[in-house]
Design a protein around this motif. Structure first.
Motif, mmCIF file in Angstrom:
data_model
loop_
_atom_site.group_PDB
_atom_site.id
_atom_site.type_symbol
_atom_site.label_atom_id
_atom_site.label_comp_id
_atom_site.label_asym_id
_atom_site.label_seq_id
_atom_site.Cartn_x
_atom_site.Cartn_y
_atom_site.Cartn_z
ATOM 1 N N LEU A 1 0.834 -1.206 0.000
ATOM 2 C CA LEU A 1 0.000 0.000 0.000
ATOM 3 C C LEU A 1 0.867 1.253 0.000
ATOM 4 O O LEU A 1 0.566 2.213 -0.724
ATOM 5 C CB LEU A 1 -0.926 0.013 1.213
ATOM 6 C CG LEU A 1 -2.377 -0.417 0.965
ATOM 7 C CD1 LEU A 1 -2.434 -1.915 0.680
ATOM 8 C CD2 LEU A 1 -3.251 -0.095 2.166
ATOM 9 N N THR A 2 1.919 1.246 0.792
ATOM 10 C CA THR A 2 2.774 2.429 0.874
ATOM 11 C C THR A 2 3.443 2.709 -0.458
ATOM 12 O O THR A 2 3.483 3.861 -0.920
ATOM 13 C CB THR A 2 3.849 2.236 1.954
ATOM 14 O OG1 THR A 2 3.203 2.095 3.220
ATOM 15 C CG2 THR A 2 4.785 3.430 2.005
ATOM 16 N N ARG A 3 3.962 1.691 -1.092
ATOM 17 C CA ARG A 3 4.618 1.901 -2.387
ATOM 18 C C ARG A 3 3.604 2.315 -3.453
ATOM 19 O O ARG A 3 3.920 3.090 -4.358
ATOM 20 C CB ARG A 3 5.401 0.648 -2.781
ATOM 21 C CG ARG A 3 6.608 0.416 -1.861
ATOM 22 C CD ARG A 3 7.409 -0.794 -2.263
ATOM 23 N NE ARG A 3 8.089 -0.610 -3.531
ATOM 24 C CZ ARG A 3 9.412 -0.651 -3.699
ATOM 25 N NH1 ARG A 3 10.216 -0.821 -2.656
ATOM 26 N NH2 ARG A 3 9.938 -0.514 -4.893
ATOM 27 N N LEU B 1 5.471 1.659 -6.731
ATOM 28 C CA LEU B 1 5.107 0.260 -6.866
ATOM 29 C C LEU B 1 5.942 -0.422 -7.943
ATOM 30 O O LEU B 1 6.255 -1.610 -7.839
ATOM 31 C CB LEU B 1 3.620 0.147 -7.219
ATOM 32 C CG LEU B 1 2.970 -1.224 -7.083
ATOM 33 C CD1 LEU B 1 3.183 -1.799 -5.696
ATOM 34 C CD2 LEU B 1 1.489 -1.129 -7.397
ATOM 35 N N ARG B 2 6.315 0.308 -8.979
ATOM 36 C CA ARG B 2 7.080 -0.261 -10.097
ATOM 37 C C ARG B 2 8.481 0.335 -10.186
ATOM 38 O O ARG B 2 9.152 0.189 -11.195
ATOM 39 C CB ARG B 2 6.364 0.011 -11.417
ATOM 40 C CG ARG B 2 4.909 -0.403 -11.444
ATOM 41 C CD ARG B 2 4.740 -1.895 -11.672
ATOM 42 N NE ARG B 2 3.321 -2.219 -11.670
ATOM 43 C CZ ARG B 2 2.714 -2.883 -10.703
ATOM 44 N NH1 ARG B 2 3.389 -3.295 -9.651
ATOM 45 N NH2 ARG B 2 1.415 -3.133 -10.759
ATOM 46 N N LEU C 1 6.376 5.455 6.537
ATOM 47 C CA LEU C 1 4.946 5.383 6.232
ATOM 48 C C LEU C 1 4.440 3.950 6.340
ATOM 49 O O LEU C 1 3.345 3.707 6.854
ATOM 50 C CB LEU C 1 4.674 5.937 4.833
ATOM 51 C CG LEU C 1 3.208 5.978 4.386
ATOM 52 C CD1 LEU C 1 2.354 6.746 5.377
ATOM 53 C CD2 LEU C 1 3.089 6.579 2.987
ATOM 54 N N SER C 2 5.235 2.987 5.888
ATOM 55 C CA SER C 2 4.857 1.573 6.022
ATOM 56 C C SER C 2 4.698 1.211 7.491
ATOM 57 O O SER C 2 3.753 0.506 7.878
ATOM 58 C CB SER C 2 5.909 0.676 5.373
ATOM 59 O OG SER C 2 6.063 0.941 4.004
ATOM 60 N N ALA C 3 5.640 1.668 8.323
ATOM 61 C CA ALA C 3 5.584 1.381 9.760
ATOM 62 C C ALA C 3 4.335 2.001 10.385
ATOM 63 O O ALA C 3 3.680 1.389 11.244
ATOM 64 C CB ALA C 3 6.844 1.902 10.445
ATOM 65 N N PHE C 4 3.990 3.202 9.966
ATOM 66 C CA PHE C 4 2.801 3.872 10.491
ATOM 67 C C PHE C 4 1.540 3.100 10.113
ATOM 68 O O PHE C 4 0.658 2.869 10.958
ATOM 69 C CB PHE C 4 2.730 5.302 9.959
ATOM 70 C CG PHE C 4 1.507 6.054 10.409
ATOM 71 C CD1 PHE C 4 1.422 6.584 11.685
ATOM 72 C CD2 PHE C 4 0.432 6.231 9.548
ATOM 73 C CE1 PHE C 4 0.289 7.269 12.107
ATOM 74 C CE2 PHE C 4 -0.704 6.918 9.950
ATOM 75 C CZ PHE C 4 -0.770 7.439 11.232
ATOM 76 N N VAL D 1 -6.463 6.152 -0.618
ATOM 77 C CA VAL D 1 -5.317 6.781 -1.290
ATOM 78 C C VAL D 1 -4.637 5.794 -2.224
ATOM 79 O O VAL D 1 -4.264 6.131 -3.359
ATOM 80 C CB VAL D 1 -4.315 7.329 -0.256
ATOM 81 C CG1 VAL D 1 -3.076 7.889 -0.963
ATOM 82 C CG2 VAL D 1 -4.968 8.404 0.596
ATOM 83 N N ALA D 2 -4.468 4.552 -1.767
ATOM 84 C CA ALA D 2 -3.807 3.546 -2.593
ATOM 85 C C ALA D 2 -4.586 3.275 -3.868
ATOM 86 O O ALA D 2 -4.016 3.226 -4.969
ATOM 87 C CB ALA D 2 -3.617 2.257 -1.797
ATOM 88 N N LEU D 3 -5.891 3.102 -3.750
ATOM 89 C CA LEU D 3 -6.702 2.824 -4.931
ATOM 90 C C LEU D 3 -6.766 4.032 -5.867
ATOM 91 O O LEU D 3 -6.808 3.884 -7.093
ATOM 92 C CB LEU D 3 -8.118 2.404 -4.510
ATOM 93 C CG LEU D 3 -8.215 1.048 -3.806
ATOM 94 C CD1 LEU D 3 -9.666 0.771 -3.389
ATOM 95 C CD2 LEU D 3 -7.702 -0.077 -4.701
#
Length: 286
Positions: A133-135, A141-142, A156-159, A275-277
Motif C-alpha cells: 500500500l505504501t509503495r 510500486l514499479r 509510512l509503512s511502519a505507520f 489513497v492507494a486505490l
C-alpha cells in the motif's frame, strides 16, 4: 508458481501484463480470510483455527513471490522474522521496547525465550500489505526506492502497520489473553509505549527490505506491469485483516472496547485504502 521469478518474456513486449500462475490460490486464501472475519474469537477446533490464522501469511508470501520473485520474498520474510523475533525477545526480557508483558504459553504456539515461534509470521502478514500500500501510495510500486526515499517509505509503512495493531491489540491481549500487560495501559489495557515500540520495530525491517529491493534483479522483477486484480489483492488483504475488528459490534460482541476498535479499524482502513486505490492507475505505478 515457478513462473513467479521469471520475466514476462522477450517476445511479449515491455508493456505486456504479467499473468501469474497460481493466482487462484491467493483468491482462495483471501476468501478464507473473509470467512474468518465472521467466525467466533474462541472455541474453534485448533486445526481449523491454525488454517484460518495462517492464511494471511501464505497470501503475503505467495503474492510477494509473484511481485518480487521467491528469492526476495524469502529474504524479506527472514528479515522480518529475525528483526521481529529479536525485538520481541528483548521486549519480553526487559520491557524497554513495548512495555512489560508476557505471552500465553498456549495461545500462539510454543515459546522460545518467552516469545511464540509463530509470532513473526503474523508480523510478515501485516507487513506485506502495509509495504505494498505504501509503495502504491507513494508511486513506487514499479520503481526502486533510494536515498531519503528509503526512510520515508519505511516510516509510512511502519505507520500503516501500526494502525493495524491499534485496532487489534486491545482485543487480542485484554480480552483474548494471548499476551498480558503486567502494568495495564491507558489504551484499553495496552500501554502507549507499545505503539512506539511497534513503530521502531517495523521501521527497522521495512528499511532493510526496501534497501534489499534496490538490487538490480529485484528492480527488474517489481517493475514488470501487472493486472489491476493483482495490485488489488494486497489492498484487499489489508482490508480483510482489519475486517474482524470492524465487524465485532455487528456480530453482537458488546462492550466499549469492541465499539472503539471497530471505529479505529474503520479509520485505519478507509484512508490508506482510498489513497492507494486512487493512485493505483496513476502513471507512476504502471
Amino acid at each position: 508458481m515457478a513462473g513467479a521469478g521469471s520475466g514476462s518474456g522477450a517476445g511479449a513486449g515491455a508493456n505486456s501484463v504479467v499473468r501469474e500462475k497460481g493466482a487462484w490460490l491467493i483468491w482462495l486464501l483471501l476468501a478464507l480470510m473473509l470467512v474468518n472475519a465472521f467466525l467466533p474469537n474462541e472455541g474453534l477446533n485448533p486445526a481449523v483455527a491454525f488454517i484460518f490464522g495462517e492464511a494471511p501469511f501464505i497470501v503475503a508470501l505467495v503474492h510477494m513471490a509473484f511481485w518480487a520473485t521467491w528469492r526476495y520474498a524469502l529474504v524479506s520474510f527472514v528479515i522480518v522474522y529475525v528483526v521481529a523475533f529479536s525485538f520481541e525477545v528483548t521486549g519480553v526480557a526487559t520491557g524497554i521496547i513495548f512495555g512489560n508483558y508476557y505471552y500465553s504459553e498456549t495461545a500462539i504456539g510454543p515459546l522460545l525465550f518467552g516469545v511464540p515461534l509463530l509470532l513473526p509470521l503474523g508480523y510478515f502478514s501485516f507487513a506485506y500489505p502495509a509495504l505494498y500500500l505504501t509503495r502504491m501510495m507513494t508511486g513506487r510500486l514499479r520503481a526502486p526506492v533510494r536515498g531519503f526515499g528509503l526512510v520515508t517509505v519505511a516510516a509510512l509503512s511502519a505507520f500503516i502497520m501500526t494502525l493495524i495493531d491499534l485496532a487489534t491489540d486491545p482485543i487480542e491481549s485484554t480480552l483474548l489473553d494471548k499476551w498480558t500487560w503486567e502494568d495495564g495501559g491507558a489504551y484499553y489495557g495496552v500501554p502507549l509505549h507499545n505503539y512506539f515500540g511497534w513503530l521502531v520495530t517495523t521501521f527497522t525491517f521495512f528499511l532493510l527490505i526496501n534497501f534489499v529491493f534496490t538490487r538490480r534483479d529485484a528492480v527488474a522483477a517489481i517493475e514488470r506491469p501487472r493486472s489491476v486484480a493483482f495490485d488489488v489483492q494486497p489492498v484487499l488483504m489489508y482490508a480483510l485483516i482489519l475486517l474482524p475488528s470492524i465487524l465485532n459490534p455487528v456480530l453482537g460482541r458488546d462492550g466499549d472496547i469492541y465499539l472503539a476498535m471497530s471505529l479505529v479499524g474503520l479509520f485505519a482502513l478507509v484512508v490508506p485504502v482510498s489513497v492507494a486505490l486512487f493512485n493505483l492507475r496513476g502513471p507512476q505505478n504502471r
